[in-house]
Write a protein that holds these residues in place. Sequence first.
Motif, PDB file in Angstrom:
ATOM      1  N   ARG A 314       0.864  -1.116  -0.156  1.00 23.33           N
ATOM      2  CA  ARG A 314      -0.083  -0.238   0.092  1.00 23.33           C
ATOM      3  C   ARG A 314       0.996   1.346   0.024  1.00 23.33           C
ATOM      4  O   ARG A 314       0.726   2.109  -0.682  1.00 23.33           O
ATOM      5  CB  ARG A 314      -1.043  -0.073   1.288  1.00 23.33           C
ATOM      6  CG  ARG A 314      -1.854   1.437   1.247  1.00 23.33           C
ATOM      7  CD  ARG A 314      -2.662   1.054   2.291  1.00 23.33           C
ATOM      8  NE  ARG A 314      -2.313   1.924   3.498  1.00 23.33           N
ATOM      9  CZ  ARG A 314      -2.868   2.240   4.602  1.00 23.33           C
ATOM     10  NH1 ARG A 314      -3.840   1.451   5.081  1.00 23.33           N
ATOM     11  NH2 ARG A 314      -2.233   3.159   5.390  1.00 23.33           N
ATOM     12  N   ILE A 373      -4.998   1.132  -2.840  1.00 23.89           N
ATOM     13  CA  ILE A 373      -4.960   1.543  -1.709  1.00 23.89           C
ATOM     14  C   ILE A 373      -6.579   1.315  -1.209  1.00 23.89           C
ATOM     15  O   ILE A 373      -6.505   1.029   0.158  1.00 23.89           O
ATOM     16  CB  ILE A 373      -4.596   3.217  -1.693  1.00 23.89           C
ATOM     17  CG1 ILE A 373      -3.207   3.619  -2.214  1.00 23.89           C
ATOM     18  CG2 ILE A 373      -4.848   3.902  -0.284  1.00 23.89           C
ATOM     19  CD1 ILE A 373      -2.979   4.731  -2.668  1.00 23.89           C
ATOM     20  N   SER A 374      -7.492   1.582  -1.618  1.00 25.61           N
ATOM     21  CA  SER A 374      -8.878   1.542  -1.320  1.00 25.61           C
ATOM     22  C   SER A 374      -9.232   0.024  -0.730  1.00 25.61           C
ATOM     23  O   SER A 374      -9.720  -0.275   0.187  1.00 25.61           O
ATOM     24  CB  SER A 374      -9.717   2.075  -2.375  1.00 25.61           C
ATOM     25  OG  SER A 374      -9.896   1.230  -3.508  1.00 25.61           O
ATOM     26  N   SER A 376      -6.659  -2.060   0.106  1.00 25.58           N
ATOM     27  CA  SER A 376      -6.069  -2.284   1.385  1.00 25.58           C
ATOM     28  C   SER A 376      -6.842  -1.781   2.800  1.00 25.58           C
ATOM     29  O   SER A 376      -6.796  -2.308   3.788  1.00 25.58           O
ATOM     30  CB  SER A 376      -4.845  -1.779   1.161  1.00 25.58           C
ATOM     31  OG  SER A 376      -4.766  -0.365   1.430  1.00 25.58           O
ATOM     32  N   LEU A 377      -7.521  -0.677   2.309  1.00 27.80           N
ATOM     33  CA  LEU A 377      -8.302  -0.173   3.566  1.00 27.80           C
ATOM     34  C   LEU A 377      -9.706  -0.812   3.786  1.00 27.80           C
ATOM     35  O   LEU A 377      -9.891  -1.267   4.931  1.00 27.80           O
ATOM     36  CB  LEU A 377      -8.778   1.298   3.149  1.00 27.80           C
ATOM     37  CG  LEU A 377      -7.546   2.297   2.883  1.00 27.80           C
ATOM     38  CD1 LEU A 377      -8.318   3.562   2.303  1.00 27.80           C
ATOM     39  CD2 LEU A 377      -7.016   2.731   4.413  1.00 27.80           C
ATOM     40  N   ALA A 378     -10.217  -1.643   2.715  1.00 27.98           N
ATOM     41  CA  ALA A 378     -11.297  -2.455   2.975  1.00 27.98           C
ATOM     42  C   ALA A 378     -10.868  -3.586   3.478  1.00 27.98           C
ATOM     43  O   ALA A 378     -11.796  -4.421   4.441  1.00 27.98           O
ATOM     44  CB  ALA A 378     -12.066  -2.508   1.501  1.00 27.98           C
TER      45      ALA A 378
END
Length: 379
Positions: A314, A373-374, A376-378
């Motif tokens: 990320r 990135i999104s 990895s956040l989810a």
Amino acid sequence: MAVDRLLPTDEARELIQLTRDIAAKTLDPIVDDHEKREQYPDGVFATLGEAGLLSLPYPEEWGGGGQPYEVYLQVLEELAASWAAVAVAASVHGLACYPVSAFGTDEQKSRWLPDMLGGATIGAYSLSEPQAGSDAAALTCRAVAEGDHYVVDGAKAWITHGGVADFYNLFARTGEGSKGISCFLVDKDTPNLTFGKPEEKMGLHAIPTTSAHYDGAHVDADRLIGAEGQGLQIAFSALDSGRLGIAAVAVGIAQAALDDAVAYAQERSTFGRKIIDHQGLGFVLADMAAAVDSARATYLDAARRRDAGLPYSRNASVAKLIATDAAMKVTTDAVQVFGGYGYTRDFRVERYMRDAKVTQIFEGTNQIQRLVISRSLAG
């Protein structure tokens, strides 16, 4: 203006100084003419290889420099500040060495890595296809096993150093689905491998970008890197490092644009004052400097995580996104600082702007970085 760098060792400081010396003596005197003529810089990569600058993050036992990734990336940044096309090609070469270094057998490493890392052979990365760029699982180039070799058919696209590099990481389909991709090390002289006409690009003119065409090309089975079906794992793990390379290149371009803009603003006068003393333009330069410094900090943070053995996928996407967007903004502002002169080829800032654009596109577009990135956040 030379960046005052925080480096971990005296050896690292000597490497940065060596890079600056080579840039000043070898790259800077010829870059403008070669970019204008779209002429390949013969001998430059041999010089970089002899200086040990192409092998810095790889193990010493195979001829590498054994340096932390944070040092290697700062060397790339220094090269990019002088000549972005050369720095991109150097970064791609480092990317092309990764599959053998990380997934090759000891026999494959001893056979190929010393020449790769010493710069005797220069590599290229062959993942994208005409209809499969960011969607690597959609590859259609196929390698079919036949006895002691594979028969390869299909096309690859957007190969930096295509037709010039000595070896190519080929990612081809050996099965079905996302687990049906395999990685091969292909020699440039492989029969029935041909390269297309160099693309007519906006920037990075001195290094060719081409397609490759495999028409029943025979690739020896011992050139399979890793196991069959492991190709996407190899490709994606390599791309994390490659994205940091492009982030460093982007910061180098931005730093060069900032330096030129500041120098011009200190020389040019309007209304009886140097233009740097006009608050409106001074604030533009301040924003440019802040963007360069923050982008550099972002890629160094990711590199230090990599060096420490921490997850950094990320962070690599963040660095690539932040640094390349910053490069585009800073180079555009540099052209603005120069006014009408910035729109001419009499000054380098127009080249910096053209070179910066592609950094937002290759090694995964910045939209793909946002997706990484999104997710990895989810997760």
